[in-house]
Design a protein around this motif. Structure first.
Motif, PDB file in Angstrom:
ATOM      1  N   TYR A  71       0.766  -1.196   0.044  1.00 47.03           N
ATOM      2  CA  TYR A  71      -0.027  -0.099  -0.109  1.00 47.03           C
ATOM      3  C   TYR A  71       0.795   1.220   0.037  1.00 47.03           C
ATOM      4  CZ  TYR A  71      -4.543  -2.504   0.432  1.00 47.03           C
ATOM      5  OH  TYR A  71      -5.588  -3.452   0.359  1.00 47.03           O
ATOM      6  N   ASP A  72       2.104   1.230  -0.024  1.00 52.16           N
ATOM      7  CA  ASP A  72       3.058   2.307  -0.087  1.00 52.16           C
ATOM      8  C   ASP A  72       3.026   3.097   1.053  1.00 52.16           C
ATOM      9  OD1 ASP A  72       5.063   3.569  -1.614  1.00 52.16           O
ATOM     10  OD2 ASP A  72       3.666   5.103  -2.443  1.00 52.16           O
ATOM     11  N   TRP A  73       2.683   2.614   2.336  1.00 54.62           N
ATOM     12  CA  TRP A  73       2.765   3.353   3.432  1.00 54.62           C
ATOM     13  C   TRP A  73       4.244   3.630   3.809  1.00 54.62           C
ATOM     14  CZ3 TRP A  73      -1.061   1.083   7.818  1.00 54.62           C
ATOM     15  CH2 TRP A  73      -2.100   1.419   7.400  1.00 54.62           C
ATOM     16  N   LYS A  74       4.425   4.973   4.229  1.00 55.98           N
ATOM     17  CA  LYS A  74       5.794   5.091   4.734  1.00 55.98           C
ATOM     18  C   LYS A  74       6.018   4.977   6.131  1.00 55.98           C
ATOM     19  CE  LYS A  74       8.964   9.486   4.661  1.00 55.98           C
ATOM     20  NZ  LYS A  74       8.943  10.825   3.955  1.00 55.98           N
ATOM     21  N   ILE A  75       7.014   4.055   6.530  1.00 59.09           N
ATOM     22  CA  ILE A  75       7.344   3.760   7.798  1.00 59.09           C
ATOM     23  C   ILE A  75       8.599   4.036   8.102  1.00 59.09           C
ATOM     24  CG2 ILE A  75       7.379   1.765   9.441  1.00 59.09           C
ATOM     25  CD1 ILE A  75       5.416   0.521   7.145  1.00 59.09           C
ATOM     26  N   SER A  76       8.799   4.804   9.460  1.00 59.42           N
ATOM     27  CA  SER A  76      10.129   5.107   9.936  1.00 59.42           C
ATOM     28  C   SER A  76      10.782   3.861  10.486  1.00 59.42           C
ATOM     29  CB  SER A  76       9.729   5.952  11.035  1.00 59.42           C
ATOM     30  OG  SER A  76      11.043   6.342  11.775  1.00 59.42           O
ATOM     31  N   LEU A  77      12.239   3.784   9.952  1.00 60.57           N
ATOM     32  CA  LEU A  77      12.884   2.613  10.407  1.00 60.57           C
ATOM     33  C   LEU A  77      13.489   2.985  11.989  1.00 60.57           C
ATOM     34  CD1 LEU A  77      15.159   2.026   7.065  1.00 60.57           C
ATOM     35  CD2 LEU A  77      13.114   0.958   8.186  1.00 60.57           C
ATOM     36  N   ALA A  78      13.305   4.336  12.191  1.00 54.49           N
ATOM     37  CA  ALA A  78      13.960   4.390  13.420  1.00 54.49           C
ATOM     38  C   ALA A  78      12.936   4.570  14.850  1.00 54.49           C
ATOM     39  CB  ALA A  78      14.570   6.093  13.595  1.00 54.49           C
ATOM     40  N   ASP A  79      11.786   4.607  14.441  1.00 52.25           N
ATOM     41  CA  ASP A  79      10.737   4.469  15.642  1.00 52.25           C
ATOM     42  C   ASP A  79       9.630   3.493  15.280  1.00 52.25           C
ATOM     43  OD1 ASP A  79       9.136   6.393  14.076  1.00 52.25           O
ATOM     44  OD2 ASP A  79       9.402   7.957  15.408  1.00 52.25           O
ATOM     45  N   GLY A  80       9.554   3.128  14.142  1.00 52.35           N
ATOM     46  CA  GLY A  80       8.382   2.307  13.671  1.00 52.35           C
ATOM     47  C   GLY A  80       7.082   2.941  13.087  1.00 52.35           C
ATOM     48  N   LEU A  81       6.994   4.337  13.265  1.00 44.92           N
ATOM     49  CA  LEU A  81       5.633   4.993  13.049  1.00 44.92           C
ATOM     50  C   LEU A  81       5.544   5.190  11.443  1.00 44.92           C
ATOM     51  CD1 LEU A  81       5.821   7.829  15.875  1.00 44.92           C
ATOM     52  CD2 LEU A  81       4.352   5.815  15.879  1.00 44.92           C
ATOM     53  N   VAL A  82       3.950   4.902  11.334  1.00 43.95           N
ATOM     54  CA  VAL A  82       3.745   5.177   9.939  1.00 43.95           C
ATOM     55  C   VAL A  82       3.428   6.622   9.871  1.00 43.95           C
ATOM     56  CG1 VAL A  82       1.773   4.718   8.393  1.00 43.95           C
ATOM     57  CG2 VAL A  82       2.477   3.040   9.767  1.00 43.95           C
ATOM     58  N   GLN A  83       3.939   7.359   8.799  1.00 42.46           N
ATOM     59  CA  GLN A  83       3.693   8.593   8.323  1.00 42.46           C
ATOM     60  C   GLN A  83       2.511   9.081   7.869  1.00 42.46           C
ATOM     61  OE1 GLN A  83       6.931  10.342   9.420  1.00 42.46           O
ATOM     62  NE2 GLN A  83       6.829   8.171  10.253  1.00 42.46           N
ATOM     63  N   ALA A  84       1.796  10.368   8.482  1.00 35.84           N
ATOM     64  CA  ALA A  84       0.504  10.631   8.146  1.00 35.84           C
ATOM     65  C   ALA A  84       0.613  10.851   6.506  1.00 35.84           C
ATOM     66  CB  ALA A  84       0.375  12.121   8.633  1.00 35.84           C
ATOM     67  N   PRO A  85      -0.520  10.610   5.956  1.00 37.97           N
ATOM     68  CA  PRO A  85      -1.786  10.740   6.355  1.00 37.97           C
ATOM     69  C   PRO A  85      -2.268   9.347   7.127  1.00 37.97           C
ATOM     70  CG  PRO A  85      -2.204  10.629   3.886  1.00 37.97           C
ATOM     71  CD  PRO A  85      -0.554  10.767   4.397  1.00 37.97           C
ATOM     72  N   ASP A  86      -1.345   8.248   6.679  1.00 39.87           N
ATOM     73  CA  ASP A  86      -1.525   6.835   7.098  1.00 39.87           C
ATOM     74  C   ASP A  86      -1.295   6.717   8.660  1.00 39.87           C
ATOM     75  OD1 ASP A  86      -2.349   5.801   4.668  1.00 39.87           O
ATOM     76  OD2 ASP A  86      -0.368   5.990   4.050  1.00 39.87           O
ATOM     77  N   GLU A  87      -1.774   5.738   9.360  1.00 38.09           N
ATOM     78  CA  GLU A  87      -1.735   5.602  10.900  1.00 38.09           C
ATOM     79  C   GLU A  87      -1.277   4.201  11.122  1.00 38.09           C
ATOM     80  OE1 GLU A  87      -5.201   6.640  12.781  1.00 38.09           O
ATOM     81  OE2 GLU A  87      -4.918   8.882  12.284  1.00 38.09           O
ATOM     82  N   GLY A  88      -0.344   3.956  12.225  1.00 34.78           N
ATOM     83  CA  GLY A  88       0.015   2.551  12.832  1.00 34.78           C
ATOM     84  C   GLY A  88       1.347   2.766  13.316  1.00 34.78           C
TER      85      GLY A  88
END
Length: 106
Positions: A71-88
Motif C-alpha cells: 500500500y506504499d505506506w511510509k514507515i520510519s525505520l527509527a521508531d516504526g511510526l507510519v507517516q501521515a496521512p496513514d496511521e499505525g
C-alpha cells in the motif's frame, strides 16, 4: 520478572546491502534488517501494520524510511511510526554492530 534481552547474531555488517531489506527469523519472529546509506542498521518487524499486511523487507527504502510494497505506506525505520496521512506502528528492535557482526535484541 522481566526476561533478559540477549542479543542474537543475525548477519555480518558487510553482507547487508544499503537500502535493501534483509529478512531474518528470530525465535519465529520475522524481522526486517535495513542498512541505510549513512551506514546505520535498523531492525523492525517484517509486516506492515495495515490489515492486508505486506512484507517490509521487500519495500523500497528512502533515507530512514521504508515504503510498504503493498500500500506504499511510509514507515520510519527509527521508531516504526507510519507517516501521515496513514496511521499505525510496527515494532522496532535494538541493533548492535560489534566486530563486524550485527546483533538484534527482541
Amino acid at each position: 520478572m522481566n526476561a533478559l534481552k540477549i542479543p542474537v547474531k543475525v548477519a555480518t555488517y558487510e553482507e547487508l546491502v544499503p537500502q535493501v531489506g534483509q529478512p531474518v527469523l528470530i525465535n519465529d519472529k520475522p524481522i526486517a534488517l535495513f542498512k541505510v546509506t549513512s551506514g546505520e542498521v535498523y531492525a523492525i518487524e517484517d509486516k506492515s501494520p495495515h490489515p492486508k499486511g505486506g512484507v517490509l523487507s521487500e519495500g523500497l527504502v528512502s533515507g530512514h524510511y521504508v515504503f510498504c510494497p503493498v500500500y506504499d505506506w511510509k514507515i520510519s525505520l527509527a521508531d516504526g511510526l507510519v507517516q501521515a496521512p496513514d496511521e499505525g506502528k510496527v515494532q522496532t528492535y535494538k541493533v548492535e554492530v560489534r566486530d563486524g557482526d550485527v546483533y538484534v535484541s527482541l
